[in-house]
Design an enzyme around this catalytic site. Structure first.
Site, PDB file in Angstrom:
ATOM      1  N   TYR A 149       0.837  -1.196   0.000  1.00 36.20           N
ATOM      2  CA  TYR A 149       0.000   0.000   0.000  1.00 36.20           C
ATOM      3  C   TYR A 149       0.878   1.255   0.000  1.00 36.20           C
ATOM      4  CZ  TYR A 149      -3.506   3.371   1.703  1.00 36.20           C
ATOM      5  OH  TYR A 149      -4.332   4.454   1.847  1.00 36.20           O
ATOM      6  N   LYS A 153       1.203   4.051  -2.920  1.00 36.56           N
ATOM      7  CA  LYS A 153       0.854   5.460  -2.683  1.00 36.56           C
ATOM      8  C   LYS A 153       2.055   6.380  -2.948  1.00 36.56           C
ATOM      9  CE  LYS A 153      -3.510   5.017  -1.537  1.00 36.56           C
ATOM     10  NZ  LYS A 153      -4.559   5.545  -2.424  1.00 36.56           N
TER      11      LYS A 153
HETATM   12  N1  LIG Z   1      -9.482   6.214   5.352  1.00 34.91           N
HETATM   13  C1  LIG Z   1      -8.209   6.565   5.560  1.00 34.91           C
HETATM   14  O1  LIG Z   1      -7.750   6.674   6.696  1.00 34.91           O
HETATM   15  C2  LIG Z   1      -7.319   6.868   4.371  1.00 34.91           C
HETATM   16  C3  LIG Z   1      -6.069   7.439   4.625  1.00 34.91           C
HETATM   17  C4  LIG Z   1      -5.226   7.731   3.551  1.00 34.91           C
HETATM   18  C5  LIG Z   1      -5.633   7.450   2.253  1.00 34.91           C
HETATM   19  N2  LIG Z   1      -6.858   6.883   2.055  1.00 34.91           N
HETATM   20  C6  LIG Z   1      -7.220   6.607   0.661  1.00 34.91           C
HETATM   21  O2  LIG Z   1      -8.461   7.204   0.378  1.00 34.91           O
HETATM   22  C7  LIG Z   1      -9.084   6.508  -0.685  1.00 34.91           C
HETATM   23  C8  LIG Z   1     -10.519   6.215  -0.339  1.00 34.91           C
HETATM   24  O3  LIG Z   1     -10.554   5.299   0.718  1.00 34.91           O
HETATM   25  P1  LIG Z   1     -11.642   5.402   1.886  1.00 34.91           P
HETATM   26  O4  LIG Z   1     -10.907   5.630   3.135  1.00 34.91           O
HETATM   27  O5  LIG Z   1     -12.720   6.350   1.497  1.00 34.91           O
HETATM   28  O6  LIG Z   1     -12.175   3.899   1.957  1.00 34.91           O
HETATM   29  P2  LIG Z   1     -13.496   3.242   1.343  1.00 34.91           P
HETATM   30  O7  LIG Z   1     -13.269   1.777   1.457  1.00 34.91           O
HETATM   31  O8  LIG Z   1     -14.689   3.814   1.989  1.00 34.91           O
HETATM   32  O9  LIG Z   1     -13.472   3.688  -0.181  1.00 34.91           O
HETATM   33  C9  LIG Z   1     -12.710   3.040  -1.149  1.00 34.91           C
HETATM   34  C10 LIG Z   1     -13.573   2.910  -2.394  1.00 34.91           C
HETATM   35  O10 LIG Z   1     -12.779   2.318  -3.425  1.00 34.91           O
HETATM   36  C11 LIG Z   1     -13.547   1.290  -4.018  1.00 34.91           C
HETATM   37  N3  LIG Z   1     -12.690   0.242  -4.531  1.00 34.91           N
HETATM   38  C12 LIG Z   1     -11.914  -0.623  -3.818  1.00 34.91           C
HETATM   39  N4  LIG Z   1     -11.329  -1.504  -4.637  1.00 34.91           N
HETATM   40  C13 LIG Z   1     -11.735  -1.185  -5.891  1.00 34.91           C
HETATM   41  C14 LIG Z   1     -11.487  -1.734  -7.167  1.00 34.91           C
HETATM   42  N5  LIG Z   1     -10.734  -2.845  -7.309  1.00 34.91           N
HETATM   43  N6  LIG Z   1     -12.057  -1.168  -8.256  1.00 34.91           N
HETATM   44  C15 LIG Z   1     -12.845  -0.074  -8.131  1.00 34.91           C
HETATM   45  N7  LIG Z   1     -13.150   0.468  -6.942  1.00 34.91           N
HETATM   46  C16 LIG Z   1     -12.581  -0.074  -5.845  1.00 34.91           C
HETATM   47  C17 LIG Z   1     -14.421   0.742  -2.902  1.00 34.91           C
HETATM   48  O11 LIG Z   1     -15.561   0.033  -3.409  1.00 34.91           O
HETATM   49  C18 LIG Z   1     -14.781   2.001  -2.137  1.00 34.91           C
HETATM   50  O12 LIG Z   1     -15.969   2.606  -2.590  1.00 34.91           O
HETATM   51  C19 LIG Z   1      -8.232   5.259  -0.953  1.00 34.91           C
HETATM   52  O13 LIG Z   1      -7.394   5.478  -2.061  1.00 34.91           O
HETATM   53  C20 LIG Z   1      -7.417   5.146   0.315  1.00 34.91           C
HETATM   54  O14 LIG Z   1      -6.211   4.470   0.106  1.00 34.91           O
HETATM   55  C21 LIG Z   1      -7.709   6.586   3.076  1.00 34.91           C
END
Ligand SMILES: NC(=O)c1ccc[n+]([C@@H]2O[C@H](COP(=O)([O-])OP(=O)(O)OC[C@H]3O[C@@H](n4cnc5c(N)ncnc54)[C@H](O)[C@@H]3O)[C@@H](O)[C@H]2O)c1
Length: 248
Positions: A149, A153
């Site tokens: 991951y 990123k």
């Molecule tokens: N939540 C955190 O603490 C955090 C921190 C840093 C970065 N992020 C990043 O933010 C972004 C959104 O994550 P989130 O926290 O909202 O989580 P989340 O799980 O709510 O959202 C992720 C979304 O991506 C979709 N997804 C996953 N795999 C997929 C695939 N193979 N094809 C198409 N869609 C896919 C999921 O269905 C979901 O709707 C991600 O890139 C994550 O890495 C999140």
């Protein structure tokens, strides 16, 4: 009048969490929305609530992100803003990490983002548009048990800077947001890891509120700012929205 009035935006990962909050914020700012996600059911709900067009795809399947982006552009006839939010996390001891998991996480978080950017590029260049990618604090600091991951990123940050440099002279801006801990399905779905060493992962409890994390809406405005006219001179940047995690 909203800051994104008259703009057409494609938001991936829009079925939940940060992507859903970004889509809702962009709608408030007046953007015409195209939303994409693997979760077709959740996506349909978001799309109907926002009056958006929905595009189901699976970023883990080679070429499917490019197919989705091309279909979205063809449907709308133009694209001003691409926001890549879809992502997946995998927590594992590095010594036990399976190559298949490494490749899946790299593909979903990095390769599919590159595919989406490439497929949307002609329309974005025609519009002198904007790309906003989603990195993570894992791209800028070591986080135990997050090797694929974090590597993906960090790749998103490098991709962002490269595209910014390559297309600045054509009016395309490319930036990334690095959220800190946000209360979403990804964060909630991380089961405890067997034999993990307590305190090895960086979780600075000294920061007020960090353990609880932020609501997705707390970072959605950063995406709206980067996509909008107030950031017209900002490109190639990584904006950390982490409640101060990286500051201390
Ligand atoms: N939540 C955190 O603490 C955090 C921190 C840093 C970065 N992020 C990043 O933010 C972004 C959104 O994550 P989130 O926290 O909202 O989580 P989340 O799980 O709510 O959202 C992720 C979304 O991506 C979709 N997804 C996953 N795999 C997929 C695939 N193979 N094809 C198409 N869609 C896919 C999921 O269905 C979901 O709707 C991600 O890139 C994550 O890495 C999140």
């Amino acid at each position: 009048m909203g800051t994104l009035e008259g703009k057409t935006a494609l938001v991936t990962g829009a079925a939940s969490g940060i992507g859903r909050a970004v889509a809702a914020r962009f709608a408030t700012e007046g953007a015409r929305l195209l939303v994409a996600d693997r979760n077709a059911e959740g996506l349909a709900l978001v799309a109907s609530g926002l009056g958006a067009r929905a595009f189901a795809y699976d970023a883990a399947i080679p070429g499917d992100a490019a197919r989705m982006a091309a279909a979205a552009v063809a449907t709308a006839g133009r694209l001003d803003i691409l926001v890549n939010v879809a992502g997946a996390y995998h927590r594992a001891h590095f010594a036990l990490l399976a190559t298949a998991d490494w490749e899946r996480i790299l593909r979903v978080n990095l390769t599919a983002v590159a595919e989406t950017c490439q497929a949307a590029l002609p329309a974005l260049l025609a519009a002198r548009g904007v790309i906003v990618n989603t990195a993570s604090t894992a791209a800028v600091a070591g986080i135990a048990y997050a090797a694929p991951y974090a590597a993906a990123k960090a790749g998103v940050v490098a991709l962002t800077r490269t595209l910014a440099a390559e297309f600045a002279h054509e009016g395309l801006r490319v930036n990334a947001v690095a959220p800190g801990r946000v209360r979403t399905a990804i964060a909630a779905g991380l089961a405890p890891l067997a034999d993990a060493r307590e305190g090895l992962a960086r979780h600075p409890a000294k920061l007020a509120g960090f353990a609880e994390g932020a609501e997705p809406e707390a970072v959605a405005g950063v995406y709206a700012w980067l996509a909008g006219p107030d950031a017209s001179y900002v490109t190639g940047q990584l904006v950390l929205a982490d409640g101060g995690w990286s500051a201390g």
